[in-house]
Design an enzyme around this catalytic site. Structure first.
Site, mmCIF file in Angstrom:
data_model
loop_
_atom_site.group_PDB
_atom_site.id
_atom_site.type_symbol
_atom_site.label_atom_id
_atom_site.label_comp_id
_atom_site.label_asym_id
_atom_site.label_seq_id
_atom_site.Cartn_x
_atom_site.Cartn_y
_atom_site.Cartn_z
ATOM 1 N N THR A 1 65.224 84.525 174.952
ATOM 2 C CA THR A 1 65.353 83.092 175.234
ATOM 3 C C THR A 1 64.252 82.386 174.440
ATOM 4 O OG1 THR A 1 63.745 83.111 177.032
ATOM 5 C CG2 THR A 1 66.049 83.629 177.621
ATOM 6 N N THR B 1 55.562 87.090 191.726
ATOM 7 C CA THR B 1 54.524 86.054 191.646
ATOM 8 C C THR B 1 53.966 85.706 193.026
ATOM 9 O OG1 THR B 1 54.234 83.713 191.131
ATOM 10 C CG2 THR B 1 56.446 84.386 191.694
ATOM 11 N N ASP B 2 52.767 85.131 193.039
ATOM 12 C CA ASP B 2 52.194 84.643 194.295
ATOM 13 C C ASP B 2 52.885 83.361 194.777
ATOM 14 O OD1 ASP B 2 51.181 82.861 192.402
ATOM 15 O OD2 ASP B 2 49.072 83.143 192.941
ATOM 16 N N GLU B 3 53.684 82.731 193.884
ATOM 17 C CA GLU B 3 54.304 81.455 194.270
ATOM 18 C C GLU B 3 55.326 81.616 195.393
ATOM 19 O OE1 GLU B 3 55.274 78.615 191.333
ATOM 20 O OE2 GLU B 3 53.626 79.200 190.034
ATOM 21 N N TYR C 1 61.901 77.666 190.926
ATOM 22 C CA TYR C 1 61.397 78.917 190.332
ATOM 23 C C TYR C 1 60.941 79.869 191.443
ATOM 24 C CZ TYR C 1 57.882 82.150 188.512
ATOM 25 O OH TYR C 1 57.134 83.280 188.258
ATOM 26 N N LYS D 1 62.471 83.563 192.558
ATOM 27 C CA LYS D 1 61.684 84.801 192.554
ATOM 28 C C LYS D 1 61.664 85.409 193.969
ATOM 29 C CE LYS D 1 59.624 86.518 189.652
ATOM 30 N NZ LYS D 1 59.995 87.511 188.607
HETATM 31 P P1 NAD Z 1 57.884 84.552 179.915
HETATM 32 O O1 NAD Z 1 58.707 83.347 180.245
HETATM 33 O O2 NAD Z 1 56.794 84.456 178.936
HETATM 34 O O3 NAD Z 1 58.870 85.727 179.394
HETATM 35 C C1 NAD Z 1 60.100 86.022 179.997
HETATM 36 C C2 NAD Z 1 60.849 86.991 179.095
HETATM 37 O O4 NAD Z 1 62.092 87.327 179.741
HETATM 38 C C3 NAD Z 1 61.205 86.416 177.718
HETATM 39 O O5 NAD Z 1 60.953 87.369 176.714
HETATM 40 C C4 NAD Z 1 62.709 86.142 177.833
HETATM 41 O O6 NAD Z 1 63.382 86.228 176.585
HETATM 42 C C5 NAD Z 1 63.148 87.228 178.803
HETATM 43 N N1 NAD Z 1 64.381 86.875 179.526
HETATM 44 C C6 NAD Z 1 64.638 85.706 180.173
HETATM 45 N N2 NAD Z 1 65.867 85.752 180.710
HETATM 46 C C7 NAD Z 1 66.375 86.976 180.425
HETATM 47 C C8 NAD Z 1 67.610 87.620 180.731
HETATM 48 N N3 NAD Z 1 68.568 86.993 181.422
HETATM 49 N N4 NAD Z 1 67.809 88.879 180.292
HETATM 50 C C9 NAD Z 1 66.837 89.522 179.564
HETATM 51 N N5 NAD Z 1 65.673 88.950 179.226
HETATM 52 C C10 NAD Z 1 65.440 87.701 179.658
HETATM 53 O O7 NAD Z 1 57.377 85.101 181.315
HETATM 54 P P2 NAD Z 1 55.968 85.767 181.705
HETATM 55 O O8 NAD Z 1 54.986 84.690 181.939
HETATM 56 O O9 NAD Z 1 55.669 86.842 180.747
HETATM 57 O O10 NAD Z 1 56.349 86.391 183.121
HETATM 58 C C11 NAD Z 1 56.924 87.689 183.205
HETATM 59 C C12 NAD Z 1 57.209 88.003 184.661
HETATM 60 O O11 NAD Z 1 55.996 87.954 185.405
HETATM 61 C C13 NAD Z 1 58.162 87.023 185.336
HETATM 62 O O12 NAD Z 1 59.023 87.748 186.180
HETATM 63 C C14 NAD Z 1 57.252 86.115 186.138
HETATM 64 O O13 NAD Z 1 57.906 85.619 187.274
HETATM 65 C C15 NAD Z 1 56.135 87.066 186.505
HETATM 66 N N6 NAD Z 1 54.793 86.448 186.716
HETATM 67 C C16 NAD Z 1 54.268 85.621 185.765
HETATM 68 C C17 NAD Z 1 52.967 85.106 185.955
HETATM 69 C C18 NAD Z 1 52.312 84.204 184.928
HETATM 70 O O14 NAD Z 1 51.239 83.663 185.189
HETATM 71 N N7 NAD Z 1 52.884 84.023 183.753
HETATM 72 C C19 NAD Z 1 52.256 85.426 187.105
HETATM 73 C C20 NAD Z 1 52.843 86.272 188.065
HETATM 74 C C21 NAD Z 1 54.110 86.785 187.842
HETATM 75 O O1 DAU Z 2 50.989 81.692 190.182
HETATM 76 C C1 DAU Z 2 51.745 82.459 189.292
HETATM 77 C C2 DAU Z 2 52.590 81.554 188.426
HETATM 78 O O2 DAU Z 2 51.705 80.930 187.502
HETATM 79 C C3 DAU Z 2 53.708 82.280 187.695
HETATM 80 O O3 DAU Z 2 54.602 82.811 188.636
HETATM 81 C C4 DAU Z 2 54.449 81.331 186.737
HETATM 82 O O4 DAU Z 2 55.421 82.042 185.998
HETATM 83 C C5 DAU Z 2 53.427 80.722 185.804
HETATM 84 O O5 DAU Z 2 54.069 79.790 184.948
HETATM 85 C C6 DAU Z 2 52.308 80.042 186.594
HETATM 86 O O6 DAU Z 2 52.817 78.893 187.303
HETATM 87 P P1 DAU Z 2 51.991 77.507 187.377
HETATM 88 O O7 DAU Z 2 52.938 76.418 187.687
HETATM 89 O O8 DAU Z 2 50.794 77.669 188.246
HETATM 90 O O9 DAU Z 2 51.488 77.444 185.833
HETATM 91 P P2 DAU Z 2 51.351 76.236 184.809
HETATM 92 O O10 DAU Z 2 50.596 76.763 183.633
HETATM 93 O O11 DAU Z 2 52.664 75.567 184.546
HETATM 94 O O12 DAU Z 2 50.423 75.216 185.578
HETATM 95 C C7 DAU Z 2 49.139 75.579 186.048
HETATM 96 C C8 DAU Z 2 48.566 74.405 186.812
HETATM 97 O O13 DAU Z 2 48.289 73.346 185.870
HETATM 98 C C9 DAU Z 2 49.520 73.806 187.824
HETATM 99 O O14 DAU Z 2 48.784 73.360 188.960
HETATM 100 C C10 DAU Z 2 50.145 72.617 187.111
HETATM 101 C C11 DAU Z 2 49.029 72.164 186.189
HETATM 102 N N1 DAU Z 2 49.459 71.545 184.901
HETATM 103 C C12 DAU Z 2 50.377 72.225 184.155
HETATM 104 C C13 DAU Z 2 50.797 71.687 182.937
HETATM 105 C C14 DAU Z 2 51.836 72.411 182.106
HETATM 106 C C15 DAU Z 2 48.898 70.361 184.480
HETATM 107 O O15 DAU Z 2 48.044 69.769 185.159
HETATM 108 N N2 DAU Z 2 49.316 69.837 183.283
HETATM 109 C C16 DAU Z 2 50.261 70.433 182.499
HETATM 110 O O16 DAU Z 2 50.625 69.874 181.435
#
Ligand code: NAD
Ligand code: DAU
Length: 354
Positions: free
Chosen positions: A37, A135-137, A161, A165
């Site tokens: 994606t 995720t913790d969300e 979201y 999850k």
């Molecule tokens: P990301 O959005 O960077 O990557 C998601 C990946 O999944 C991409 O490579 C995308 O191409 C692939 N994908 C999406 N839909 C798909 C489908 N239908 N089939 C196959 N592949 C698909 O996400 P991330 O930040 O690397 O998060 C990875 C996992 O960890 C997620 O499940 C997310 O909920 C979880 N997570 C993320 C965070 C964070 O802070 N980023 C924290 C806790 C948990």
């Molecule tokens: O807690 C785990 C989660 O953390 C993961 O499950 C999600 O995949 C990951 O995207 C992340 O979610 P958040 O919503 O916490 O992340 P984000 O980086 O979007 O935002 C972090 C914080 O910053 C949130 O309180 C919103 C704020 N924010 C975000 C953006 C993009 C801003 O203030 N300004 C911004 O432009």
């Protein structure tokens, strides 16, 4: 059974860090199953693309036939399931993709994994693991004096979201309870580090600050997140995969609670130190913007279970992790140029237009 793992979503932020880290083990083979994606980027894995122990399959986890064929062909000993739509703001603007991948996609994957696992003979069947990365969300939002989320905190997801999850976590739980599938679930706090798509707070701030663009802070900037360096998260996942108990969930976090405004100040000050801009402080770029609807106020993780039972601990402090992250974005201009074209620009233009 050989040491092969199928990773879903391995071209995304955490998945690609996980694959790069695991490939350092010479006995490991990885099949990366990813739809590519907007968030999936094969360039993240350029350094291992030609390694015979690495194989890429482009596909959607909802495509049961392709999942079935991939499992039959590669005979993995484990699945590590990262694939998801992951950006909260996108889930608010368009929840459908989140239901498609996070709920229906996880369901389709679980069905095919269950069939594959059932077909295995012993001892492979007993050794097999399905690790679901969550995720913790899913736990909702904390008040200022609430204790951090533990594995027994009740689910209360607030965004589409988080709800998608939570639904996937429940399906995974049910597949263990009902069918005995050896599942493991991890619930982690906010990650940061290399390869994070710059729609998320930290890389967005770093790139905007470098280009002299506004630094958008939602609401009053006092929402609290608990930050963990991505490689520490990946090591925790590896520890759960190796030693976690089937059916259990493990919370992962670095005990680094910070209000967003503090993150913004830290990044501004680090950039002023490492890459000064003539006569201006990056803090001057801070712009308070309209809040995210339903914006969760505070997340915090109690990670004592994984620390106690699996002897995992983060290696990076917030200072060392943040410095590494800022430097990585400054040193990887080609990567940044590549991901900040096309659909990325459209997202930024639409989302921050008001
Ligand atoms: P990301 O959005 O960077 O990557 C998601 C990946 O999944 C991409 O490579 C995308 O191409 C692939 N994908 C999406 N839909 C798909 C489908 N239908 N089939 C196959 N592949 C698909 O996400 P991330 O930040 O690397 O998060 C990875 C996992 O960890 C997620 O499940 C997310 O909920 C979880 N997570 C993320 C965070 C964070 O802070 N980023 C924290 C806790 C948990
Ligand atoms: O807690 C785990 C989660 O953390 C993961 O499950 C999600 O995949 C990951 O995207 C992340 O979610 P958040 O919503 O916490 O992340 P984000 O980086 O979007 O935002 C972090 C914080 O910053 C949130 O309180 C919103 C704020 N924010 C975000 C953006 C993009 C801003 O203030 N300004 C911004 O432009």
């Amino acid at each position: 059974m050989h040491n092969l793992i199928v990773v879903t979503g391995g071209a995304g932020f955490i998945g690609s860090n996980f694959i790069l880290q695991r490939m350092r083990d010479e006995s490991a083979s990885i099949v990366n199953f990813d739809k590519l994606t907007y968030a999936g980027n094969p360039h993240n894995l350029e350094s291992i693309a030609d390694n015979p122990r690495y194989h890429f399959v482009q596909g959607d986890i909802i495509d049961r036939e392709l999942v079935r064929k991939t499992l039959a062909r590669h005979q993995p000993r484990a699945i590590v399931h990262f694939a998801a739509e992951s950006h909260v703001d996108r889930s608010i603007r368009g929840p459908e993709d989140f239901i498609h991948t996070n709920v229906n996609g996880t369901f389709a994957l679980l069905e095919e994994v269950r069939a594959y696992w059932s077909s295995l003979g012993e001892p492979d069947r007993a050794r097999f693991r399905f690790l679901h990365v969550s995720t913790d969300e899913v736990y909702g939002s904390l008040g200022p004096n609430d204790p951090p989320f533990s594995e027994t905190t009740a689910y209360a997801p607030n965004s589409p979201y988080a709800a998608s999850k939570a639904a996937s976590d429940h399906l995974v739980r049910a597949y263990h309870h009902t069918y005995g599938l050896p599942t493991l679930t991890t619930n982690c706090s906010n990650n940061y580090g290399p390869f994070q798509f710059p729609e998320k707070l930290m890389p967005l701030l770093i790139l905007n600050a470098q280009q002299g663009k506004p630094l958008p802070v939602y609401g009053d900037g006092k929402n609290v997140r608990d930050w963990l360096y991505v490689e520490d998260h990946c090591e925790a996942i590896a520890a759960v995969l190796a030693q976690g108990k089937p059916g259990e969930t493990y919370n992962i976090g670095g005990s680094n609670e910070k209000p967003n405004i503090e993150i913004v100040y830290r990044i501004c000050d680090l950039l002023d130190e490492i890459s000064p801009a003539k006569g201006v402080s990056r803090r001057e770029l801070i712009t308070f913007v309209k809040d995210r609807p339903g914006h969760d106020r505070r997340y915090a993780i109690d990670a004592r279970k994984i620390e106690r039972e699996l002897q995992w601990k983060p290696k990076e402090t917030f200072d060392t992790g943040l410095r590494k992250t800022v430097r990585w974005y400054l040193e990887n201009e080609a990567w940044v140029r590549d991901v900040t074209s096309g659909s990325y620009r459209e997202w930024i233009a639409t989302h921050y237009s008001g």
